[in-house]
Motif scaffolding. Structure first.
Motif, PDB file in Angstrom:
ATOM      1  N   TRP A 125       0.818  -1.211   0.000  1.00 59.61           N
ATOM      2  CA  TRP A 125       0.000   0.000   0.000  1.00 59.61           C
ATOM      3  C   TRP A 125       0.858   1.271   0.000  1.00 59.61           C
ATOM      4  O   TRP A 125       0.329   2.373  -0.017  1.00 59.61           O
ATOM      5  CB  TRP A 125      -0.939   0.012   1.199  1.00 59.61           C
ATOM      6  CG  TRP A 125      -2.130  -0.890   1.020  1.00 59.61           C
ATOM      7  CD1 TRP A 125      -2.323  -1.802   0.031  1.00 59.61           C
ATOM      8  CD2 TRP A 125      -3.285  -0.946   1.856  1.00 59.61           C
ATOM      9  NE1 TRP A 125      -3.518  -2.444   0.207  1.00 59.61           N
ATOM     10  CE2 TRP A 125      -4.134  -1.934   1.316  1.00 59.61           C
ATOM     11  CE3 TRP A 125      -3.665  -0.270   3.007  1.00 59.61           C
ATOM     12  CZ2 TRP A 125      -5.356  -2.258   1.892  1.00 59.61           C
ATOM     13  CZ3 TRP A 125      -4.888  -0.595   3.590  1.00 59.61           C
ATOM     14  CH2 TRP A 125      -5.726  -1.578   3.037  1.00 59.61           C
ATOM     15  N   THR A 126       2.167   1.107   0.015  1.00 62.47           N
ATOM     16  CA  THR A 126       3.078   2.246  -0.119  1.00 62.47           C
ATOM     17  C   THR A 126       3.836   2.185  -1.444  1.00 62.47           C
ATOM     18  O   THR A 126       3.893   3.169  -2.177  1.00 62.47           O
ATOM     19  CB  THR A 126       4.074   2.285   1.049  1.00 62.47           C
ATOM     20  OG1 THR A 126       3.344   2.458   2.274  1.00 62.47           O
ATOM     21  CG2 THR A 126       5.065   3.428   0.890  1.00 62.47           C
ATOM     22  N   ALA A 127       4.404   1.029  -1.768  1.00 56.72           N
ATOM     23  CA  ALA A 127       5.232   0.923  -2.969  1.00 56.72           C
ATOM     24  C   ALA A 127       4.440   1.178  -4.244  1.00 56.72           C
ATOM     25  O   ALA A 127       4.895   1.916  -5.135  1.00 56.72           O
ATOM     26  CB  ALA A 127       5.893  -0.456  -3.026  1.00 56.72           C
ATOM     27  N   LEU A 128       3.263   0.592  -4.377  1.00 56.70           N
ATOM     28  CA  LEU A 128       2.497   0.773  -5.610  1.00 56.70           C
ATOM     29  C   LEU A 128       1.996   2.209  -5.754  1.00 56.70           C
ATOM     30  O   LEU A 128       2.137   2.808  -6.830  1.00 56.70           O
ATOM     31  CB  LEU A 128       1.345  -0.233  -5.670  1.00 56.70           C
ATOM     32  CG  LEU A 128       1.735  -1.720  -5.637  1.00 56.70           C
ATOM     33  CD1 LEU A 128       0.545  -2.597  -5.984  1.00 56.70           C
ATOM     34  CD2 LEU A 128       2.888  -2.023  -6.567  1.00 56.70           C
ATOM     35  N   PRO A 129       1.399   2.819  -4.711  1.00 58.72           N
ATOM     36  CA  PRO A 129       1.043   4.236  -4.839  1.00 58.72           C
ATOM     37  C   PRO A 129       2.240   5.132  -5.113  1.00 58.72           C
ATOM     38  O   PRO A 129       2.122   6.135  -5.816  1.00 58.72           O
ATOM     39  CB  PRO A 129       0.412   4.551  -3.476  1.00 58.72           C
ATOM     40  CG  PRO A 129      -0.111   3.255  -2.991  1.00 58.72           C
ATOM     41  CD  PRO A 129       0.880   2.232  -3.469  1.00 58.72           C
ATOM     42  N   GLN A 130       3.405   4.781  -4.575  1.00 55.76           N
ATOM     43  CA  GLN A 130       4.587   5.614  -4.784  1.00 55.76           C
ATOM     44  C   GLN A 130       4.976   5.652  -6.254  1.00 55.76           C
ATOM     45  O   GLN A 130       5.372   6.706  -6.773  1.00 55.76           O
ATOM     46  CB  GLN A 130       5.752   5.081  -3.940  1.00 55.76           C
ATOM     47  CG  GLN A 130       6.973   5.980  -3.931  1.00 55.76           C
ATOM     48  CD  GLN A 130       7.993   5.558  -2.879  1.00 55.76           C
ATOM     49  OE1 GLN A 130       7.692   4.766  -1.985  1.00 55.76           O
ATOM     50  NE2 GLN A 130       9.210   6.067  -2.981  1.00 55.76           N
ATOM     51  N   MET A 131       4.838   4.537  -6.958  1.00 57.39           N
ATOM     52  CA  MET A 131       5.167   4.515  -8.378  1.00 57.39           C
ATOM     53  C   MET A 131       4.189   5.367  -9.173  1.00 57.39           C
ATOM     54  O   MET A 131       4.580   6.122 -10.072  1.00 57.39           O
ATOM     55  CB  MET A 131       5.165   3.074  -8.882  1.00 57.39           C
ATOM     56  CG  MET A 131       6.294   2.235  -8.318  1.00 57.39           C
ATOM     57  SD  MET A 131       6.390   0.575  -9.018  1.00 57.39           S
ATOM     58  CE  MET A 131       4.929  -0.184  -8.327  1.00 57.39           C
ATOM     59  N   LEU A 132       2.905   5.256  -8.865  1.00 55.47           N
ATOM     60  CA  LEU A 132       1.912   6.065  -9.566  1.00 55.47           C
ATOM     61  C   LEU A 132       2.089   7.543  -9.233  1.00 55.47           C
ATOM     62  O   LEU A 132       2.051   8.405 -10.119  1.00 55.47           O
ATOM     63  CB  LEU A 132       0.504   5.588  -9.202  1.00 55.47           C
ATOM     64  CG  LEU A 132      -0.656   6.193  -9.987  1.00 55.47           C
ATOM     65  CD1 LEU A 132      -1.819   5.210 -10.073  1.00 55.47           C
ATOM     66  CD2 LEU A 132      -1.145   7.508  -9.379  1.00 55.47           C
ATOM     67  N   ALA A 133       2.291   7.844  -7.947  1.00 59.13           N
ATOM     68  CA  ALA A 133       2.431   9.240  -7.522  1.00 59.13           C
ATOM     69  C   ALA A 133       3.658   9.894  -8.134  1.00 59.13           C
ATOM     70  O   ALA A 133       3.657  11.090  -8.437  1.00 59.13           O
ATOM     71  CB  ALA A 133       2.501   9.305  -5.999  1.00 59.13           C
ATOM     72  N   ASP A 134       4.716   9.119  -8.340  1.00 55.30           N
ATOM     73  CA  ASP A 134       5.926   9.661  -8.955  1.00 55.30           C
ATOM     74  C   ASP A 134       5.640  10.108 -10.387  1.00 55.30           C
ATOM     75  O   ASP A 134       6.083  11.187 -10.817  1.00 55.30           O
ATOM     76  CB  ASP A 134       7.019   8.596  -8.945  1.00 55.30           C
ATOM     77  CG  ASP A 134       8.333   9.099  -9.515  1.00 55.30           C
ATOM     78  OD1 ASP A 134       8.944   9.983  -8.902  1.00 55.30           O
ATOM     79  OD2 ASP A 134       8.731   8.610 -10.592  1.00 55.30           O
ATOM     80  N   GLU A 135       4.928   9.281 -11.133  1.00 57.29           N
ATOM     81  CA  GLU A 135       4.571   9.649 -12.507  1.00 57.29           C
ATOM     82  C   GLU A 135       3.556  10.786 -12.532  1.00 57.29           C
ATOM     83  O   GLU A 135       3.622  11.669 -13.392  1.00 57.29           O
ATOM     84  CB  GLU A 135       4.004   8.431 -13.248  1.00 57.29           C
ATOM     85  CG  GLU A 135       5.023   7.368 -13.593  1.00 57.29           C
ATOM     86  CD  GLU A 135       5.967   7.788 -14.705  1.00 57.29           C
ATOM     87  OE1 GLU A 135       5.697   8.804 -15.379  1.00 57.29           O
ATOM     88  OE2 GLU A 135       6.993   7.114 -14.904  1.00 57.29           O
ATOM     89  N   LEU A 136       2.627  10.786 -11.598  1.00 54.14           N
ATOM     90  CA  LEU A 136       1.581  11.813 -11.581  1.00 54.14           C
ATOM     91  C   LEU A 136       2.140  13.170 -11.164  1.00 54.14           C
ATOM     92  O   LEU A 136       1.692  14.215 -11.650  1.00 54.14           O
ATOM     93  CB  LEU A 136       0.462  11.382 -10.632  1.00 54.14           C
ATOM     94  CG  LEU A 136      -0.726  12.321 -10.476  1.00 54.14           C
ATOM     95  CD1 LEU A 136      -1.418  12.544 -11.815  1.00 54.14           C
ATOM     96  CD2 LEU A 136      -1.703  11.769  -9.443  1.00 54.14           C
TER      97      LEU A 136
END
Length: 736
Positions: free
Chosen positions: A70-81
């Motif tokens: 719940w941290t690693a996957l959002p972090q990847m999306l948030a980095d691109e966003l």
């Protein structure tokens, strides 16, 4: 229509206020799952929502078991966003094929299909993904499986937001960028919240404009975990924390494995327990229901249920005999190259190894909450396979899967135990019979008694040394249950699975060394005891066999165990680097007699690790592990803090299976019925940990189970160096 819709189109949706979805209507009906939008939220696709207050909700298809998904996957999306990490929230994904873990599906399909039937494997994977909505969390696949979808979702949403802002500024959207929750162009700034509804109605670029590695501000940073604050202040809700109007609480006792039936209940004694509501029995189990769980469990004690089983029940002796019988029988060839048998002459080196059962021992015991309203089932459960749990619950009470709404809850440690669908089935049956909401929770004793343990195994290894400290031939025969196949059959009973040898059962038996001729066989064993997947999977056992035997070969060759391994790793520079780094950081002194130092390494999940252990045997005969040093190459680390946590956690998780008390079985049930009986190390007995994370630009690999396999062999090799005696049995015993 399905063939005309691209993956890019499926990533884009839109809406505002009441949850209007723009592009989802074009989906085929079987892709009906979609995230719900609360008032003021805009759905930007299956993985992302943006709120009118600026919050960004990432839809995560992987369960949070403590591993940090719940941290690693959002972090990847948030980095691109390009959003502000402080505004990011998480929502579990609804059940649907779009959220299937394709990497796990392909891997498991290969694991349950014999090697000569690879075409069958691919058909199995396709059918699994299409028909069974194979959402799975496990096998260290979360980052590897969802890095691309998460990044594409973030990049596409970024492009749409830039397009919406560019319209207002009468500019080229490519001149815009995002940062900390704003679309920016020079001194111009607009908040995501102002643009989301408009952005969702636009047409995205054909190719998501992914950032170059390192261009974003969030990927690769040790950002704080999203789940930790709620776990610290107690506001995180697990399945046992759900509270519903009129809900009652249930405790359960289950029969031993096999064809069992309930033959005795002392209902008169149980009815004297205050707050008892009902006593319900079902084939294979009996449950007591009360106004509180304590009353329900007290009533079960008074009921004193007895079960009768047709045929014999397994015990430790019969399990050992079944493994020996399987090893003596013909095995199934899983991997082979060259002609090793022709090289294994009179000078061949042989060794037999064995490993016992290993427990999950998660902090949270199994629990599920169920409610039936107008024939529809609502189910709250922590699960690593939500679609399978939903299907199992639907079958249990005879309703269509479409009439079951499953709410996936976080787990207090899964380690593979979350693949068990029994709590979901049992809670659904109880809710149906009672006609009111019910929460079922297994006691710690029940969890210990009916754990699906990591399977036991026996191995026979043979090798021939070549010139210059090489291995000319390697043969490994492993007798163990086909646990992955059995697990898949339980989860997806309608899948056509080939029986026979199981590749997953011997994973780790061919170490990552240059060996010109080898043969790896699986001897399926029927031990009459259900087994399951545990963190590190079968490699937690097979790596103990292989890496211990490598040390024995080094001794026969008269070589330092480190030098011997390095010589064999010329074609595996990443593993060689980890090995030399771990040895340097740990102060390797050659592993000679009396040193108490041991090494082991492992390659798996797309990652590499080496562990050096320091251990000795005290005057009281107890094994003490004073230090574990690990070097890890997992490719690009999305969040280095998460990697370190998982490696440290894996090192400690592996200790009980390595040096804890053995699990023994009597009449189909384990004798160890409390956590205290498993020989878990106390805080004062934990070793010093040192973890090095190799800087890498390679694709991210898995880390959740990575540290488990090399711990036992590193300790075994250290003890052999300390005492001069080789223990070939797991858990390790100093007197062996």
């Amino acid at each position: 229509m399905a063939a005309e819709i691209s993956r890019r189109q499926l990533l884009i949706g839109g809406g505002a206020g009441v949850g209007l979805i723009v592009a989802w209507a074009a989906w085929p009906r079987r892709y009906g799952a979609r995230p719900a939008a609360a008032a003021g939220e805009t759905v930007m696709g299956p993985f992302l929502k943006i709120g009118a207050d600026g919050h960004v909700t990432v839809i995560v298809p992987q369960a949070e078991t403590g591993q940090g998904a719940w941290t690693a996957l959002p972090q990847m999306l948030a980095d691109e966003l390009g959003c502000d990490w402080r505004t990011v929230a998480v929502e579990p994904a609804p059940i649907g094929p779009l959220y299937a873990n394709a990497l796990a599906v392909e891997g498991l399909a290969a694991d349950v299909t014999p090697v000569p039937l690879r075409k069958v494997t691919m058909r199995l994977a396709d059918r699994w993904a299409a028909d069974h909505e194979a959402m799975l969390t496990g096998f260290s696949t979360s980052v590897r499986a969802f890095e691309r979808p998460m990044r594409e979702a973030g990049a596409t949403a970024r492009a749409l937001l830039c397009m919406a802002a560019a319209r207002r500024w009468d500019a080229d959207w490519r001149a815009c960028d995002t940062q900390a929750g704003f679309v920016i162009r020079g001194n111009d700034r607009l908040r995501f919240a102002e643009l989301a509804a408009e952005a969702a109605s636009l047409t995205p670029p054909k190719t998501p404009p992914l950032r170059a590695p390192g261009e974003g501000k969030l990927a690769g940073q040790p950002l704080p975990r999203i789940d930790v604050p709620a776990k610290i202040d107690g506001s995180m809700r697990f399945a046992a924390d759900v509270r519903l109007p009129g809900m009652v609480f249930a405790a359960i006792r289950q029969a031993p494995p096999g064809d069992s039936r309930l033959v005795h209940l002392d209902k008169e004694a149980a009815r004297a327990v205050p707050d008892l509501v009902a006593i319900l029995d079902n084939p294979g189990w009996v449950a007591a229901v009360g106004d509180n769980w304590w009353a329900a469990n007290r009533a079960l004690d008074k009921l004193a249920p007895r079960f009768e089983t047709k045929g014999g029940l397994p015990d430790s002796g019969s399990i050992d005999a079944a493994l020996a019988k399987a090893l003596a029988a013909d095995g199934h060839s899983i991997l082979s190259h060259g002609k090793p048998d022709g090289l294994l002459g009179d000078q061949a080196i042989h060794a037999d190894y064995s490993a016992g059962l290993a427990a999950h021992a998660a902090i949270e015991t199994p629990a599920a909450t169920a409610r039936i309203t107008d024939g529809r089932l609502d189910l709250w459960v922590g699960t690593q396979a939500p679609a399978a749990a939903r299907a199992a619950a639907a079958r249990a009470i005879g309703v269509p899967e479409g009439d079951v709404m499953l709410y996936p809850m976080p787990l207090g440690g899964g380690f593979g135990a979350g693949f068990d669908t029994r709590p979901a089935e049992q809670a659904a049956i109880l809710a149906q019979k009672l006609g009111r909401p019910v929460q079922l929770m297994w006691s710690r004793v029940e969890e210990c008694l009916h754990d699906r343990f990591r399977p036991p195994a026996r191995a026979r290894l043979s090798a021939a040394l070549g010139p210059g400290g090489t291995i000319a031939a390697w043969r490994a025969q492993v007798a163990t249950p086909a646990t992955i196949r059995d697990t898949v059959e339980r989860l997806y009973p309608s899948l056509p699975i080939e029986h026979g040898g199981e590749p997953a059962a011997v994973e780790g038996m061919l170490p990552g060394y240059a060996i010109p001729a080898f043969a790896i066989d699986h001897h399926p064993a029927d031990i009459a005891l259900p087994t399951g997947v545990l963190r590190g999977e079968t490699a937690g056992v097979t790596t103990f066999f292989a890496e211990s035997f490598i040390d024995e070969l080094a001794l026969k060759a008269g070589a330092d165990p480190l030098s011997f391994r390095i010589t064999l790793l010329g074609a595996n520079p990443r593993l060689a680097h980890c090995l030399s780094t771990a040895a340097t950081l740990g102060g390797w002194e050659g592993g000679g007699k009396g040193s108490g130092q041991g090494l082991a390494c492992f390659a798996g999940y797309g990652s590499f690790i080496a562990v050096m252990a320091e251990a000795h045997v005290g005057a009281d005969g107890r094994i003490t592990v004073s230090r574990l040093t690990a070097s890890v190459d997992c490719g690009r680390a999305v969040n280095p803090a998460l990697v370190r946590q998982q490696i440290e956690g894996g090192l400690l998780f592996a200790l009980p299976a390595a040096i804890g008390d053995p699990i023994t079985v009597t009449r189909g049930l384990p004798d160890q019925r409390r956590l205290g009986a498993l020989g878990l190390p106390k805080l004062s007995q934990l070793p010093e940990l040192q973890v090095d994370i190799v800087a890498s630009t390679a694709a991210p690999g898995g880390v959740s189970g990575l540290a488990v396999p090399p711990v036992a062999p590193a300790i075994a090799n250290a003890l052999a160096a300390a005492t001069g005696r080789r223990c070939r049995t797991l858990p390790l015993r100093s007197a062996a």
